[in-house]
Design an enzyme around this catalytic site. Structure first.
Site: not given
Ligand code: ARG
Length: 282
Positions: A78, A103, A181, A275, A152
């Site tokens: 990612d 991550r 997000h 992203c 998040r």
């Molecule tokens: N697969 C990543 C996650 O779930 C995607 C992140 C997308 N990034 C963003 N800035 N919205 O964390």
């Protein structure tokens, strides 16, 4: 002879040169699922992802912007979503602290980049996913941070960002898991104007956005679902993915110039243009 001119005022949107940070999807795959878009049984074409990413990078440089590239690291699929690594305002970089273990290690790669580049790096104590959940409007209310929570980033990180970046942060509650997000539901079109999809936010946060941004460009569910809000704008050129046709029309009607890029492979990880791009604000 007297001539009458009709009052047709077309707003001239002014672009500003930007500096961005991107990370090529060399190790990109969907190996785990941490958002509703990710499906580990759907194959990912990494070659195609790289080509699409390269097109995006060229598009941004072609518009006159500076793009720095962060070296991708194995086992961090990612990392291509570079927006999540930090949030910068006026030379200060507020570091990320990822929610999911998969991550976590990305944060130190970003930290090294900022430290080597002479930024004032501020280590976070609270969970936050950088520009994924933070947006900045330099000309709104003297410099305003918009901050998302619900999936998040923790609200305590909003207070921390406000303190470290010395700008007011407005907390916005995200309520739809597809738009996990802030940057999937809201974007800065220029230094003071935003676009957003109201349905991604709680009723209270919708009211806050209406109060602060009566002139916002409103998007609908289809726009958000096509990742149309996951855009990068320089104040005039609005780079968004080629599926987001409805959104392209809306920004055009508001006086901006849409620039479409194909990012189908990156969508499989739950991301699009924004992203993949962190804005660096020296
Ligand atoms: N697969 C990543 C996650 O779930 C995607 C992140 C997308 N990034 C963003 N800035 N919205 O964390």
């Amino acid at each position: 002879m007297q001539r009458t001119y009709s009052l047709c005022v077309t707003q001239q949107r002014m672009p500003r040169n930007r500096t961005y940070l991107m990370c090529p999807p060399e190790h990109y795959e969907v190996a785990y699922a941490i958002n509703p878009w990710m499906d580990t049984t759907t194959p990912v074409d990494t070659e195609l992802a790289l080509k699409q990413w390269e097109r995006l990078r060229e598009t941004l440089s072609g518009l006159g912007h500076t793009v720095h590239v962060l070296a991708p690291e194995p086992y961090l699929p990612d990392m291509v979503y570079a927006a999540n690594g930090a949030f910068t305002v006026d030379g200060v970089a507020y570091g990320a602290r990822f929610k999911y273990a998969q991550r976590t290690a990305e944060a130190s790669a970003h930290r090294s980049f900022y430290e080597a580049g002479g930024w004032q790096f501020r280590a976070p104590t609270q969970t936050n996913e950088g520009e994924g959940d933070f947006a900045y409007l330099p000309a709104a209310y003297g410099g305003l941070i918009l901050a998302g929570y619900g999936f998040r980033t923790e609200p305590d990180a909003h207070a921390e960002a406000q303190d470290m970046l010395r700008r007011p942060a407005v907390s916005l509650h995200l309520v739809d898991p597809r738009f996990y997000h802030l940057d999937t539901a809201l974007a800065a079109l220029d230094d003071r104007t935003i676009t957003y999809y109201p349905g991604a936010f709680s009723a209270g946060s919708q009211q806050v956005l209406r109060q602060l941004f009566p002139d916002a460009v409103l998007a609908d569910e289809a726009d958000a679902y096509a990742f149309g809000l996951n855009l990068v704008s320089d104040g005039r050129n609005v780079v968004l993915n080629s599926e987001a046709i409805g959104m392209a029309r809306k920004v055009e009607a508001a006086g901006y110039t849409p620039v479409l890029v194909e990012l189908s492979e990156l969508k499989k990880g739950g991301g699009s243009v924004k992203c993949c791009v962190a804005e660096l604000r020296p």
